[in-house]
Design a protein around this motif. Sequence first.
Motif, PDB file in Angstrom:
ATOM      1  N   ARG A 158       0.830  -1.200   0.000  1.00 56.81           N
ATOM      2  CA  ARG A 158       0.000   0.000   0.000  1.00 56.81           C
ATOM      3  C   ARG A 158       0.871   1.259   0.000  1.00 56.81           C
ATOM      4  O   ARG A 158       0.537   2.253  -0.661  1.00 56.81           O
ATOM      5  N   ALA A 159       1.968   1.241   0.732  1.00 63.49           N
ATOM      6  CA  ALA A 159       2.866   2.394   0.750  1.00 63.49           C
ATOM      7  C   ALA A 159       3.482   2.628  -0.626  1.00 63.49           C
ATOM      8  O   ALA A 159       3.597   3.773  -1.087  1.00 63.49           O
ATOM      9  N   THR A 160       3.859   1.550  -1.309  1.00 61.77           N
ATOM     10  CA  THR A 160       4.399   1.684  -2.674  1.00 61.77           C
ATOM     11  C   THR A 160       3.341   2.223  -3.619  1.00 61.77           C
ATOM     12  O   THR A 160       3.622   3.094  -4.462  1.00 61.77           O
ATOM     13  N   TRP A 161       2.116   1.725  -3.485  1.00 64.67           N
ATOM     14  CA  TRP A 161       1.024   2.211  -4.336  1.00 64.67           C
ATOM     15  C   TRP A 161       0.742   3.687  -4.090  1.00 64.67           C
ATOM     16  O   TRP A 161       0.488   4.450  -5.031  1.00 64.67           O
ATOM     17  N   MET A 162       0.803   4.112  -2.838  1.00 67.38           N
ATOM     18  CA  MET A 162       0.553   5.530  -2.518  1.00 67.38           C
ATOM     19  C   MET A 162       1.679   6.409  -3.057  1.00 67.38           C
ATOM     20  O   MET A 162       1.440   7.535  -3.516  1.00 67.38           O
ATOM     21  N   ALA A 163       2.918   5.902  -3.043  1.00 69.82           N
ATOM     22  CA  ALA A 163       4.027   6.664  -3.625  1.00 69.82           C
ATOM     23  C   ALA A 163       3.843   6.808  -5.128  1.00 69.82           C
ATOM     24  O   ALA A 163       4.118   7.876  -5.709  1.00 69.82           O
ATOM     25  N   LEU A 164       3.385   5.746  -5.786  1.00 70.25           N
ATOM     26  CA  LEU A 164       3.117   5.835  -7.223  1.00 70.25           C
ATOM     27  C   LEU A 164       1.923   6.721  -7.510  1.00 70.25           C
ATOM     28  O   LEU A 164       1.867   7.400  -8.550  1.00 70.25           O
ATOM     29  N   LYS A 165       0.964   6.732  -6.601  1.00 74.06           N
ATOM     30  CA  LYS A 165      -0.226   7.557  -6.798  1.00 74.06           C
ATOM     31  C   LYS A 165       0.122   9.035  -6.807  1.00 74.06           C
ATOM     32  O   LYS A 165      -0.518   9.830  -7.506  1.00 74.06           O
ATOM     33  N   SER A 166       1.155   9.404  -6.037  1.00 74.25           N
ATOM     34  CA  SER A 166       1.583  10.801  -6.053  1.00 74.25           C
ATOM     35  C   SER A 166       2.209  11.196  -7.386  1.00 74.25           C
ATOM     36  O   SER A 166       2.353  12.388  -7.693  1.00 74.25           O
ATOM     37  N   LEU A 167       2.584  10.181  -8.193  1.00 74.48           N
ATOM     38  CA  LEU A 167       3.140  10.436  -9.522  1.00 74.48           C
ATOM     39  C   LEU A 167       2.102  10.204 -10.608  1.00 74.48           C
ATOM     40  O   LEU A 167       2.461  10.179 -11.796  1.00 74.48           O
ATOM     41  N   ALA A 168       0.868   9.996 -10.232  1.00 68.84           N
ATOM     42  CA  ALA A 168      -0.172   9.677 -11.212  1.00 68.84           C
ATOM     43  C   ALA A 168      -0.479  10.889 -12.083  1.00 68.84           C
ATOM     44  O   ALA A 168      -0.228  12.035 -11.714  1.00 68.84           O
ATOM     45  N   LYS A 169      -1.031  10.608 -13.263  1.00 65.99           N
ATOM     46  CA  LYS A 169      -1.380  11.671 -14.195  1.00 65.99           C
ATOM     47  C   LYS A 169      -2.578  12.460 -13.706  1.00 65.99           C
ATOM     48  O   LYS A 169      -3.472  11.906 -13.079  1.00 65.99           O
TER      49      LYS A 169
END
Length: 208
Positions: free
Chosen positions: A197-208
């Motif tokens: 979940r932490a990795t997904w949230m970090a990627l979410k901050s880079l989402a389009k």
Amino acid sequence: MTDINTKEETVPATPVVVAPISGVPTEAKKTFTRRPMPARGGFGGGFGGGRPGGRPGGKGGFGGARDGMETKVLSIRRVARVIAGGKRFTFSVCLVLGDKKGSVGVGLAKAGGTSEAIEKATRDAKKNMVKINTTKTMSIFHEARAKYCSGIVDLRPAPGRGLIAGSAPRVVLALAGITDINAKIISGSKNKINNARATWMALKSLAK
């Protein structure tokens, strides 16, 4: 001595008629062609079943999902809840869903059976799927860090070095199709769900 003339008579043979056994043809045996059995769908990869959208049988044991998505099960736990009559057992499943083209989601669900829990987790992952803004080499533009419960993950671009990660962050990044990245778990937590979940949230901050 008196010679006795004996005559030999030829008795015509009586034809023997054999009645055919009921159900057995007297003709030559006929050849039968067996029809091919229809292919059965797997639950993919896998705890299988024949329903669509289920587990792969692909990598990670649970079969491939629809729409070109791939799934990877991180954990399956049996959860017990104490009620008046005793204990009621359910299964908790956490899985990652991605298309390896920049989209990824993490799903968590509980149900009475493993197949039902996997289906619910797949639907949850589709709802939470994000599209990541990546470079031409499928890397990230800048550093990102996120915290979920006790899990803290740091993501940094690593040009030309491929995917440098382990445990749950590696699964999330691999199904997202991201390369040339360095993922590090900052916290001491080994909980795969929190780290994913932490990795997904970090990627979410880079989402389009």
